[in-house]
Design a protein around this motif. Structure first.
Motif, mmCIF file in Angstrom:
data_model
loop_
_atom_site.group_PDB
_atom_site.id
_atom_site.type_symbol
_atom_site.label_atom_id
_atom_site.label_comp_id
_atom_site.label_asym_id
_atom_site.label_seq_id
_atom_site.Cartn_x
_atom_site.Cartn_y
_atom_site.Cartn_z
ATOM 1 N N UNK A 81 46.299 39.283 33.641
ATOM 2 C CA UNK A 81 46.630 40.626 34.084
ATOM 3 C C UNK A 81 45.749 41.487 33.033
ATOM 4 N N UNK A 82 45.263 42.563 33.244
ATOM 5 C CA UNK A 82 44.838 43.762 32.716
ATOM 6 C C UNK A 82 43.326 43.109 31.733
ATOM 7 N N UNK A 83 42.608 42.143 32.618
ATOM 8 C CA UNK A 83 41.197 41.968 31.942
ATOM 9 C C UNK A 83 40.215 41.803 33.388
ATOM 10 N N UNK A 84 39.191 41.770 32.997
ATOM 11 C CA UNK A 84 37.994 41.886 34.061
ATOM 12 C C UNK A 84 37.307 40.572 34.360
ATOM 13 N N UNK A 85 37.986 39.527 33.390
ATOM 14 C CA UNK A 85 37.253 38.239 33.725
ATOM 15 C C UNK A 85 38.185 37.241 34.501
#
Length: 104
Positions: A81-85
């Motif tokens: 969660x909370x990452x663009x990867x």
């Protein structure tokens, strides 16, 4: 200023993502590398991608329109969660690779 990084373990691969301090927001933000120029894969062969990349020709969408980013594709799976990867789970993009530690 103290350097920070986030540590993720995902499907046999360790990711250490450097972060930079953003004075405007007063928070640390993940600093991603360009996976098109420096590819990385999970231990079982799935390529790491950014959710905001342009979609590849193998993409498929749940809705009747073609998505504008990899993150909208049904094969995209975020690593946390909370990452663009995330990774691409499309079989045509898989590549056999050994477990690796990656600094992004």
């Amino acid at each position: 200023m103290k350097k920070r990084s986030k540590h993720y373990e995902f499907r046999g691969t360790v990711l250490n993502i450097p972060m930079f301090y953003d004075e405007l927001t007063g928070t640390y933000i993940e600093e991603y590398r360009n996976f098109n120029e420096e590819p990385a894969w999970t231990a079982d062969g799935a390529p790491f991608i950014h959710s905001v990349e342009d979609p590849c020709p193998h993409g498929e969408w749940e809705t009747p329109y073609r998505g504008n980013t990899c993150g909208e594709c049904r094969y995209f799976k975020p690593i946390a969660e909370h990452t663009l990867i995330g990774i691409c789970q499309q079989q045509k993009r898989q590549w056999a690779n050994k477990p690796q530690e990656v600094t992004l």
